[in-house]
Design a protein around this motif. Structure first.
Motif, PDB file in Angstrom:
ATOM      1  N   MET A  44      92.526  -5.266 -81.128  1.00  0.00           N
ATOM      2  CA  MET A  44      94.120  -4.823 -81.072  1.00  0.00           C
ATOM      3  C   MET A  44      94.453  -5.510 -79.752  1.00  0.00           C
ATOM      4  N   SER A  45      96.206  -5.841 -80.031  1.00  0.00           N
ATOM      5  CA  SER A  45      96.388  -6.582 -78.821  1.00  0.00           C
ATOM      6  C   SER A  45      96.596  -5.120 -78.133  1.00  0.00           C
ATOM      7  N   SER A  46      97.855  -5.727 -77.157  1.00  0.00           N
ATOM      8  CA  SER A  46      98.110  -4.647 -75.800  1.00  0.00           C
ATOM      9  C   SER A  46      99.027  -4.289 -76.662  1.00  0.00           C
ATOM     10  N   ALA A  47     100.348  -4.814 -76.775  1.00  0.00           N
ATOM     11  CA  ALA A  47     101.060  -4.100 -77.787  1.00  0.00           C
ATOM     12  C   ALA A  47     101.457  -3.232 -78.542  1.00  0.00           C
ATOM     13  N   LEU A  48     100.672  -3.216 -79.865  1.00  0.00           N
ATOM     14  CA  LEU A  48      99.902  -2.558 -80.419  1.00  0.00           C
ATOM     15  C   LEU A  48      99.736  -1.264 -80.286  1.00  0.00           C
ATOM     16  N   ALA A  49      98.317  -1.237 -79.022  1.00  0.00           N
ATOM     17  CA  ALA A  49      98.728  -0.481 -78.588  1.00  0.00           C
ATOM     18  C   ALA A  49      99.424   0.099 -78.083  1.00  0.00           C
ATOM     19  N   GLU A  50     100.081  -0.021 -77.816  1.00  0.00           N
ATOM     20  CA  GLU A  50     100.863   0.696 -76.530  1.00  0.00           C
ATOM     21  C   GLU A  50     101.946   1.242 -77.886  1.00  0.00           C
ATOM     22  N   SER A  51     102.638   0.761 -78.711  1.00  0.00           N
ATOM     23  CA  SER A  51     103.269   1.046 -79.858  1.00  0.00           C
ATOM     24  C   SER A  51     102.095   2.050 -80.676  1.00  0.00           C
ATOM     25  N   ASN A  52     100.806   2.392 -80.598  1.00  0.00           N
ATOM     26  CA  ASN A  52     100.160   3.166 -81.289  1.00  0.00           C
ATOM     27  C   ASN A  52     100.716   4.780 -80.076  1.00  0.00           C
ATOM     28  N   VAL A  53     100.603   4.352 -78.551  1.00  0.00           N
ATOM     29  CA  VAL A  53     100.720   5.801 -77.772  1.00  0.00           C
ATOM     30  C   VAL A  53     102.140   5.859 -77.625  1.00  0.00           C
ATOM     31  N   VAL A  54     103.110   5.678 -77.837  1.00  0.00           N
ATOM     32  CA  VAL A  54     104.699   5.937 -78.308  1.00  0.00           C
ATOM     33  C   VAL A  54     104.122   6.815 -79.325  1.00  0.00           C
ATOM     34  N   ALA A  55     104.364   5.934 -80.605  1.00  0.00           N
ATOM     35  CA  ALA A  55     103.696   6.939 -82.061  1.00  0.00           C
ATOM     36  C   ALA A  55     103.485   8.177 -81.648  1.00  0.00           C
ATOM     37  N   GLU A  56     102.369   8.002 -80.631  1.00  0.00           N
ATOM     38  CA  GLU A  56     101.225   9.627 -80.458  1.00  0.00           C
ATOM     39  C   GLU A  56     102.326  10.808 -80.007  1.00  0.00           C
ATOM     40  N   LYS A  57     103.123  10.088 -78.728  1.00  0.00           N
ATOM     41  CA  LYS A  57     104.020  10.916 -78.159  1.00  0.00           C
ATOM     42  C   LYS A  57     104.727  11.216 -78.711  1.00  0.00           C
ATOM     43  N   LEU A  58     105.289  10.613 -79.597  1.00  0.00           N
ATOM     44  CA  LEU A  58     107.057  10.949 -80.617  1.00  0.00           C
ATOM     45  C   LEU A  58     105.525  12.013 -81.568  1.00  0.00           C
ATOM     46  N   GLU A  59     104.767  11.849 -82.053  1.00  0.00           N
ATOM     47  CA  GLU A  59     104.673  12.784 -83.213  1.00  0.00           C
ATOM     48  C   GLU A  59     104.002  13.801 -82.274  1.00  0.00           C
ATOM     49  N   LEU A  60     103.476  14.038 -81.040  1.00  0.00           N
ATOM     50  CA  LEU A  60     103.338  15.472 -80.340  1.00  0.00           C
ATOM     51  C   LEU A  60     104.396  15.961 -80.179  1.00  0.00           C
ATOM     52  N   LEU A  61     105.759  15.350 -80.269  1.00  0.00           N
ATOM     53  CA  LEU A  61     107.433  15.780 -79.857  1.00  0.00           C
ATOM     54  C   LEU A  61     107.401  16.542 -80.879  1.00  0.00           C
ATOM     55  N   ARG A  62     107.524  15.948 -81.947  1.00  0.00           N
ATOM     56  CA  ARG A  62     107.778  16.488 -83.139  1.00  0.00           C
ATOM     57  C   ARG A  62     106.494  17.991 -83.811  1.00  0.00           C
ATOM     58  N   SER A  63     105.132  17.754 -83.735  1.00  0.00           N
ATOM     59  CA  SER A  63     104.569  18.737 -83.946  1.00  0.00           C
ATOM     60  C   SER A  63     104.752  19.984 -82.707  1.00  0.00           C
ATOM     61  N   ARG A  64     104.170  19.992 -81.961  1.00  0.00           N
ATOM     62  CA  ARG A  64     104.909  20.715 -80.852  1.00  0.00           C
ATOM     63  C   ARG A  64     105.867  21.785 -80.703  1.00  0.00           C
ATOM     64  N   ALA A  65     107.337  21.105 -80.891  1.00  0.00           N
ATOM     65  CA  ALA A  65     109.028  21.555 -80.186  1.00  0.00           C
ATOM     66  C   ALA A  65     109.393  21.477 -81.316  1.00  0.00           C
ATOM     67  N   ALA A  66     109.148  20.116 -82.304  1.00  0.00           N
ATOM     68  CA  ALA A  66     110.369  20.284 -83.959  1.00  0.00           C
ATOM     69  C   ALA A  66     111.177  19.127 -83.208  1.00  0.00           C
ATOM     70  N   ILE A  67     110.753  18.365 -82.610  1.00  0.00           N
ATOM     71  CA  ILE A  67     111.681  17.374 -81.880  1.00  0.00           C
ATOM     72  C   ILE A  67     111.661  15.901 -82.898  1.00  0.00           C
ATOM     73  N   ARG A  68     112.805  15.675 -83.328  1.00  0.00           N
ATOM     74  CA  ARG A  68     113.217  15.309 -84.613  1.00  0.00           C
ATOM     75  C   ARG A  68     113.329  13.350 -82.851  1.00  0.00           C
ATOM     76  N   SER A  69     113.083  11.881 -84.324  1.00  0.00           N
ATOM     77  CA  SER A  69     113.826  11.652 -83.309  1.00  0.00           C
ATOM     78  C   SER A  69     115.532  10.801 -83.207  1.00  0.00           C
ATOM     79  N   VAL A  70     116.360  11.536 -84.010  1.00  0.00           N
ATOM     80  CA  VAL A  70     117.539  11.517 -83.121  1.00  0.00           C
ATOM     81  C   VAL A  70     117.957  12.395 -81.560  1.00  0.00           C
ATOM     82  N   ASP A  71     117.108  13.325 -81.690  1.00  0.00           N
ATOM     83  CA  ASP A  71     116.850  14.595 -80.443  1.00  0.00           C
ATOM     84  C   ASP A  71     116.149  13.622 -79.394  1.00  0.00           C
ATOM     85  N   VAL A  72     115.061  13.357 -79.564  1.00  0.00           N
ATOM     86  CA  VAL A  72     114.617  11.831 -78.734  1.00  0.00           C
ATOM     87  C   VAL A  72     115.731  10.506 -77.516  1.00  0.00           C
TER      88      VAL A  72
END
Length: 119
Positions: free
Chosen positions: A1-29
């Motif tokens: 897995m390339s480092s850029a892809l791994a980094e994007s996966n980490v970012v996606a996981e952070k965004l999912e955590l925000l959505r699941s734990r605080a109902a924060i949408r992309s527009v809020d972020v």
């Protein structure tokens, strides 16, 4: 897995955590981080990843939401805390303070929830 892809996966996981734990949408972020919803969408799909300053803010936001989950098990309640006016902040909303870069003030308020007798 390339480092850029791994980094994007980490970012996606952070965004999912925000959505699941605080109902924060992309527009809020986007508003809190001073970017566009389209940019946040590209981050979540791994098409791009944030600049270091935005990535740092995203990490701060993730930490804030993680701390809020210690007090609020319901994502909507955590979201309510972030987007409601508070006396502690002189009537300001934590989400607005985050957007202004006043992360430490938000963290201080959460700490006071954890230890209400601490001044």
């Amino acid at each position: 897995m390339s480092s850029a892809l791994a980094e994007s996966n980490v970012v996606a996981e952070k965004l999912e955590l925000l959505r699941s734990r605080a109902a924060i949408r992309s527009v809020d972020v986007a508003k809190m981080l001073g970017t566009t919803p389209e940019t946040v969408s590209r981050w979540s799909h791994g098409r791009t990843y944030p600049r270091s300053s935005k990535e740092s803010l995203l990490g701060d936001l993730e930490y804030i939401v993680d701390r809020l989950s210690d007090f609020y098990s319901d994502a909507r309640t955590a979201r309510g805390w972030l987007f409601s006016r508070h006396r502690y902040f002189g009537g300001a909303r934590p989400a607005d303070l985050i957007r202004e870069g006043r992360i430490d003030e938000v963290l201080e308020a959460i700490q006071s929830m954890d230890n209400p007798t601490h001044t």
